[in-house]
Design an enzyme around this catalytic site. Structure first.
Site, short mmCIF file in Angstrom:
data_model
loop_
_atom_site.label_atom_id
_atom_site.label_comp_id
_atom_site.label_asym_id
_atom_site.label_seq_id
_atom_site.Cartn_x
_atom_site.Cartn_y
_atom_site.Cartn_z
N GLY A 67 -4.31 -8.53 -4.87
CA GLY A 67 -3.40 -9.25 -5.75
C GLY A 67 -3.27 -8.51 -7.06
O GLY A 67 -4.01 -7.55 -7.33
N SER A 83 -3.36 -7.62 -11.12
CA SER A 83 -4.37 -7.77 -12.17
C SER A 83 -4.16 -9.12 -12.84
O SER A 83 -3.03 -9.51 -13.16
CB SER A 83 -4.20 -6.65 -13.20
OG SER A 83 -5.11 -6.81 -14.26
N GLY A 84 -5.24 -9.88 -12.99
CA GLY A 84 -5.14 -11.20 -13.60
C GLY A 84 -4.81 -12.31 -12.62
O GLY A 84 -4.67 -13.47 -13.02
N SER A 124 -11.28 -11.47 -8.65
CA SER A 124 -12.72 -11.42 -8.91
C SER A 124 -13.29 -12.82 -9.13
O SER A 124 -14.39 -13.14 -8.66
CB SER A 124 -13.02 -10.54 -10.13
OG SER A 124 -12.68 -9.19 -9.86
N SER A 139 -5.59 -2.95 -4.83
CA SER A 139 -5.16 -2.28 -3.58
C SER A 139 -3.68 -2.50 -3.33
O SER A 139 -3.30 -3.23 -2.42
CB SER A 139 -6.00 -2.74 -2.39
OG SER A 139 -6.09 -4.13 -2.28
#
Length: 212
Positions: A45, A47-48, A52, A119
């Site tokens: 997905g 960033s943000g 994670s 990715s």
């Protein structure tokens, strides 16, 4: 001085002398010991998007259930294994290739592997999938709209990308190719982190990766 690791001829010559060593303990025995089916949960997905954060929440739930797992986080891996790589398309491809090989080793150990990486390219994610058996790779699409990711901007990266301080930033100056048929589709803009984590763990149970 040119690093020998950047010399393809050296790598090819060395590889021709390497023979696979068959271990006495099998991957099936390791999985049986852990009472689970090993699998890679490949979180992808922008960033943000919450990759994670959700992955950490899933691993905490797996730990509470007594399952054996390990989380490979994009930023953490770039501090060590992939610290020599930048963010060009070529380096992004190599970044994912290396992670795929590491994830495969964890699967061989019988573990449930969580990987949280942008990715951005479909072909790279497919390359990792092809490394594994058909039921050992689950693509987890953290589907969060760009405007939501940019409003969160936890690391201030979108702001830097918009000002030109960061080149090749996914979603702004570099493409992100969204999964076409992810096994697990998660929407962090609509559900809480807890709900997203439960969705993923429930999917693992439904697919019989473990029971309790």
């Amino acid at each position: 001085m040119t690093s020998p690791y950047n010399n393809k001829e050296n790598i090819t010559d060395k590889s021709s002398d390497v023979v696979w060593h068959n271990a006495t303990v099998t991957s099936e025995q390791r999985a049986e010991q852990k009472k689970q089916k090993p699998v890679v949960l490949w979180f992808t997905g922008l960033s943000g998007s919450g990759k994670s954060t959700v992955a950490n929440a899933v691993e905490a739930k797996l730990m509470a259930l007594g399952k054996h797992s390990y989380l490979l986080d994009g930023d953490n891996v770039r501090h060590g294994l992939n610290k020599d790589l930048g963010f060009s398309d070529a380096d992004r491809i190599e970044n994912i290739r290396r992670i795929g090989e590491v994830a495969k080793l964890f699967v061989d150990s019988g573990s449930i592997v969580l990987t949280a990486f942008i990715s951005p390219f479909i072909s790279d994610r497919q390359q990792v999938r092809d490394l594994l058996e058909h039921d050992q790779f689950l693509e987890v699409f953290i589907d969060t709209p760009l405007e939501v990711c940019e409003s969160r901007d936890p690391k201030g990266l979108y702001k830097k990308a918009r000002s030109g301080e960061i080149k090749n930033f996914t979603g702004i100056s570099s493409d992100y190719e969204a999964p076409l048929n992810p096994e697990i589709h998660v929407k962090t803009a609509e559900f809480s982190i807890e709900q997203c984590a439960e969705q993923i763990v429930d999917a693992l149970i439904e697919r019989k990766y473990f029971s309790f």
